[in-house]
Design a protein around this motif. Structure first.
Motif, PDB file in Angstrom:
ATOM      1  N   ASN A  15      39.897  22.372  40.298  1.00 41.53           N
ATOM      2  CA  ASN A  15      40.562  23.269  39.359  1.00 41.53           C
ATOM      3  C   ASN A  15      39.505  24.521  39.294  1.00 41.53           C
ATOM      4  O   ASN A  15      39.786  25.633  39.288  1.00 41.53           O
ATOM      5  CB  ASN A  15      40.800  22.623  37.958  1.00 41.53           C
ATOM      6  CG  ASN A  15      39.537  22.258  37.213  1.00 41.53           C
ATOM      7  OD1 ASN A  15      38.659  21.840  37.903  1.00 41.53           O
ATOM      8  ND2 ASN A  15      39.576  22.336  36.079  1.00 41.53           N
ATOM      9  N   LYS A  16      38.293  24.185  39.514  1.00 33.31           N
ATOM     10  CA  LYS A  16      37.010  25.215  39.537  1.00 33.31           C
ATOM     11  C   LYS A  16      37.226  25.813  40.788  1.00 33.31           C
ATOM     12  O   LYS A  16      37.007  27.124  40.974  1.00 33.31           O
ATOM     13  CB  LYS A  16      35.858  24.506  39.459  1.00 33.31           C
ATOM     14  CG  LYS A  16      34.726  25.422  39.192  1.00 33.31           C
ATOM     15  CD  LYS A  16      33.241  24.759  39.077  1.00 33.31           C
ATOM     16  CE  LYS A  16      32.225  25.981  39.063  1.00 33.31           C
ATOM     17  NZ  LYS A  16      30.755  25.189  38.672  1.00 33.31           N
ATOM     18  N   THR A  17      37.552  25.316  41.878  1.00 31.60           N
ATOM     19  CA  THR A  17      37.760  25.849  43.146  1.00 31.60           C
ATOM     20  C   THR A  17      38.920  26.914  43.139  1.00 31.60           C
ATOM     21  O   THR A  17      38.767  27.936  43.834  1.00 31.60           O
ATOM     22  CB  THR A  17      37.809  24.778  44.492  1.00 31.60           C
ATOM     23  OG1 THR A  17      36.711  24.036  44.420  1.00 31.60           O
ATOM     24  CG2 THR A  17      37.848  25.399  45.827  1.00 31.60           C
ATOM     25  N   PHE A  18      39.977  26.152  42.698  1.00 24.64           N
ATOM     26  CA  PHE A  18      41.084  27.310  42.450  1.00 24.64           C
ATOM     27  C   PHE A  18      41.108  28.415  41.707  1.00 24.64           C
ATOM     28  O   PHE A  18      41.296  29.345  42.158  1.00 24.64           O
ATOM     29  CB  PHE A  18      42.251  26.395  42.108  1.00 24.64           C
ATOM     30  CG  PHE A  18      43.074  25.507  43.127  1.00 24.64           C
ATOM     31  CD1 PHE A  18      43.619  26.244  44.318  1.00 24.64           C
ATOM     32  CD2 PHE A  18      43.125  24.213  42.892  1.00 24.64           C
ATOM     33  CE1 PHE A  18      44.242  25.395  45.158  1.00 24.64           C
ATOM     34  CE2 PHE A  18      43.726  23.573  43.914  1.00 24.64           C
ATOM     35  CZ  PHE A  18      44.366  23.876  45.119  1.00 24.64           C
ATOM     36  N   THR A  19      39.996  28.262  40.665  1.00 22.89           N
ATOM     37  CA  THR A  19      39.900  29.358  39.726  1.00 22.89           C
ATOM     38  C   THR A  19      39.110  30.493  40.326  1.00 22.89           C
ATOM     39  O   THR A  19      39.224  31.758  40.573  1.00 22.89           O
ATOM     40  CB  THR A  19      39.368  28.831  38.503  1.00 22.89           C
ATOM     41  OG1 THR A  19      40.030  28.017  37.778  1.00 22.89           O
ATOM     42  CG2 THR A  19      38.868  30.024  37.696  1.00 22.89           C
ATOM     43  N   LEU A  20      38.172  29.926  41.323  1.00 21.88           N
ATOM     44  CA  LEU A  20      37.273  30.901  42.090  1.00 21.88           C
ATOM     45  C   LEU A  20      38.206  31.436  43.024  1.00 21.88           C
ATOM     46  O   LEU A  20      37.846  32.757  43.205  1.00 21.88           O
ATOM     47  CB  LEU A  20      36.047  29.956  42.501  1.00 21.88           C
ATOM     48  CG  LEU A  20      35.106  30.689  43.763  1.00 21.88           C
ATOM     49  CD1 LEU A  20      34.493  31.863  43.147  1.00 21.88           C
ATOM     50  CD2 LEU A  20      34.379  29.708  44.372  1.00 21.88           C
ATOM     51  N   PHE A  21      38.994  30.726  43.874  1.00 20.52           N
ATOM     52  CA  PHE A  21      39.595  31.677  45.029  1.00 20.52           C
ATOM     53  C   PHE A  21      40.653  32.587  44.454  1.00 20.52           C
ATOM     54  O   PHE A  21      40.734  33.609  44.880  1.00 20.52           O
ATOM     55  CB  PHE A  21      40.453  30.365  45.694  1.00 20.52           C
ATOM     56  CG  PHE A  21      39.504  29.777  46.661  1.00 20.52           C
ATOM     57  CD1 PHE A  21      38.208  30.082  46.917  1.00 20.52           C
ATOM     58  CD2 PHE A  21      39.811  28.475  47.235  1.00 20.52           C
ATOM     59  CE1 PHE A  21      37.384  29.133  47.696  1.00 20.52           C
ATOM     60  CE2 PHE A  21      39.125  27.610  47.879  1.00 20.52           C
ATOM     61  CZ  PHE A  21      37.807  28.110  48.279  1.00 20.52           C
ATOM     62  N   TRP A  22      41.277  32.101  43.302  1.00 19.38           N
ATOM     63  CA  TRP A  22      42.202  33.026  42.593  1.00 19.38           C
ATOM     64  C   TRP A  22      41.533  34.237  42.144  1.00 19.38           C
ATOM     65  O   TRP A  22      42.022  35.404  42.252  1.00 19.38           O
ATOM     66  CB  TRP A  22      43.232  32.364  41.650  1.00 19.38           C
ATOM     67  CG  TRP A  22      44.037  31.610  41.984  1.00 19.38           C
ATOM     68  CD1 TRP A  22      44.189  30.124  42.059  1.00 19.38           C
ATOM     69  CD2 TRP A  22      45.550  31.953  42.646  1.00 19.38           C
ATOM     70  NE1 TRP A  22      45.596  29.716  42.406  1.00 19.38           N
ATOM     71  CE2 TRP A  22      46.285  30.999  42.914  1.00 19.38           C
ATOM     72  CE3 TRP A  22      45.881  33.205  42.986  1.00 19.38           C
ATOM     73  CZ2 TRP A  22      47.301  30.941  43.504  1.00 19.38           C
ATOM     74  CZ3 TRP A  22      47.111  33.294  43.590  1.00 19.38           C
ATOM     75  CH2 TRP A  22      48.021  32.499  43.796  1.00 19.38           C
ATOM     76  N   SER A  23      40.345  34.096  41.558  1.00 17.99           N
ATOM     77  CA  SER A  23      39.579  35.394  40.791  1.00 17.99           C
ATOM     78  C   SER A  23      39.116  36.102  42.118  1.00 17.99           C
ATOM     79  O   SER A  23      39.145  37.417  41.930  1.00 17.99           O
ATOM     80  CB  SER A  23      38.445  34.779  40.058  1.00 17.99           C
ATOM     81  OG  SER A  23      39.014  34.011  39.005  1.00 17.99           O
ATOM     82  N   LEU A  24      38.293  35.417  42.989  1.00 19.61           N
ATOM     83  CA  LEU A  24      37.992  36.492  44.068  1.00 19.61           C
ATOM     84  C   LEU A  24      39.075  37.056  44.904  1.00 19.61           C
ATOM     85  O   LEU A  24      38.901  38.001  45.275  1.00 19.61           O
ATOM     86  CB  LEU A  24      37.294  35.394  45.094  1.00 19.61           C
ATOM     87  CG  LEU A  24      36.316  36.004  46.121  1.00 19.61           C
ATOM     88  CD1 LEU A  24      35.407  37.023  45.553  1.00 19.61           C
ATOM     89  CD2 LEU A  24      35.583  34.952  47.025  1.00 19.61           C
ATOM     90  N   GLY A  25      40.249  36.356  45.388  1.00 19.18           N
ATOM     91  CA  GLY A  25      41.252  36.844  45.905  1.00 19.18           C
ATOM     92  C   GLY A  25      41.808  37.889  45.143  1.00 19.18           C
ATOM     93  O   GLY A  25      42.325  38.950  45.793  1.00 19.18           O
ATOM     94  N   ALA A  26      42.065  37.916  43.676  1.00 24.32           N
ATOM     95  CA  ALA A  26      42.512  39.054  43.093  1.00 24.32           C
ATOM     96  C   ALA A  26      41.401  40.190  43.229  1.00 24.32           C
ATOM     97  O   ALA A  26      41.841  41.732  43.421  1.00 24.32           O
ATOM     98  CB  ALA A  26      42.555  38.861  41.700  1.00 24.32           C
ATOM     99  N   LEU A  27      40.379  40.074  43.161  1.00 24.33           N
ATOM    100  CA  LEU A  27      39.372  41.333  43.514  1.00 24.33           C
ATOM    101  C   LEU A  27      39.373  41.698  44.781  1.00 24.33           C
ATOM    102  O   LEU A  27      39.074  43.071  45.021  1.00 24.33           O
ATOM    103  CB  LEU A  27      37.753  40.629  43.009  1.00 24.33           C
ATOM    104  CG  LEU A  27      37.416  40.283  41.492  1.00 24.33           C
ATOM    105  CD1 LEU A  27      35.970  39.711  41.427  1.00 24.33           C
ATOM    106  CD2 LEU A  27      37.640  41.480  40.891  1.00 24.33           C
ATOM    107  N   VAL A  28      39.420  40.957  45.818  1.00 29.52           N
ATOM    108  CA  VAL A  28      39.658  41.432  47.167  1.00 29.52           C
ATOM    109  C   VAL A  28      41.095  42.302  47.251  1.00 29.52           C
ATOM    110  O   VAL A  28      40.889  43.313  47.826  1.00 29.52           O
ATOM    111  CB  VAL A  28      39.642  40.232  48.238  1.00 29.52           C
ATOM    112  CG1 VAL A  28      40.050  40.643  49.357  1.00 29.52           C
ATOM    113  CG2 VAL A  28      38.247  39.599  48.117  1.00 29.52           C
ATOM    114  N   GLY A  29      41.895  41.551  46.717  1.00 30.67           N
ATOM    115  CA  GLY A  29      43.509  42.408  46.838  1.00 30.67           C
ATOM    116  C   GLY A  29      43.145  43.874  46.099  1.00 30.67           C
ATOM    117  O   GLY A  29      43.573  44.806  46.671  1.00 30.67           O
ATOM    118  N   LEU A  30      42.587  43.807  45.005  1.00 37.01           N
ATOM    119  CA  LEU A  30      42.551  45.293  44.164  1.00 37.01           C
ATOM    120  C   LEU A  30      41.488  46.009  45.131  1.00 37.01           C
ATOM    121  O   LEU A  30      41.962  47.288  45.144  1.00 37.01           O
ATOM    122  CB  LEU A  30      41.652  44.900  42.945  1.00 37.01           C
ATOM    123  CG  LEU A  30      41.737  46.176  41.994  1.00 37.01           C
ATOM    124  CD1 LEU A  30      42.752  47.009  41.638  1.00 37.01           C
ATOM    125  CD2 LEU A  30      40.883  45.890  40.796  1.00 37.01           C
TER     126      LEU A  30
END
Length: 208
Positions: A15-30
């Protein structure tokens, strides 16, 4: 060694890995959205910014889940982004938990979890990544440490005694660690504030 206690492997929580990926992915997309919709940037800059950003995200995506600490009858292995390092039981002097210096905790709070190190027979230390209370939980972490200490005690034998030379080297490392932690913690907080302010300024410049 006690066969039913081995092997043991520690890695970051799913769950920590998924949180990191989703957060980072959102920043990259923005970031990419703002980069490609802004009229102030040239096409070449937009292209290179996209390549570098996506490459960095893919690198993190591929390396973070692969890291682990593995303990078996041969010793300790630690996998990082680029290589696997190994430490045989014959080279393990002790396994100890290192906490943040009390002076740093009083000034900044507990900004990082306790770290576990396997100290080599020459006094140098070997970080056991993902073996901490943050990854395992407050209840499971002490039990894991008891298991590791029992495995090490079985390997060392009942007549083991501390080596004064190694202990002196470990004490010197602890002093240097406290000095670095106090320095890095103060600089680290200042850096976080600086990065946050810089990010806000950049976003505002892009959206103008």
């Amino acid at each position: 060694m006690n066969a039913e206690l081995l092997p043991r492997r520690y890695r970051t929580r799913v769950n920590k890995t998924f949180t990191l990926f989703w957060s980072l992915g959102a920043l990259v997309g923005l970031f990419l959205l703002k980069t490609w919709t802004a009229e102030t940037f040239s096409f070449s800059f937009q292209l290179w910014a996209t390549i570098v950003t996506v490459a960095g995200f893919v690198f993190i995506l591929g390396t973070v889940p692969r890291g682990f600490t593995h303990i078996d009858e041969n010793g300790i292995s630690r996998r990082s982004a680029f290589r696997i390092r190994r430490l045989g039981w014959a080279d393990v002097y002790d396994i100890r938990t290192i906490s943040m210096p009390s002076s740093a905790i009083r000034r900044y709070g507990r900004v990082q979890p306790d770290a576990v190190y396997a100290y080599r027979t020459d006094g140098k230390r070997f970080l056991l990544t993902f073996l901490n209370a943050e990854e395992l939980g407050e209840e499971n972490f002490p039990r894991e440490m008891e298991v590791l200490h029992s495995l090490l005690q079985e390997r060392r034998g009942g007549d083991w005694t501390p080596d004064p030379r190694v202990e002196e080297h470990i004490a010197e490392q602890a002093e240097r660690y406290e000095e670095r932690t106090n320095a890095l913690t103060s600089w680290g907080l200042a850096s976080v504030l600086l990065i946050a302010v810089t990010t806000v300024i950049i976003i505002q410049m892009i959206t103008i």
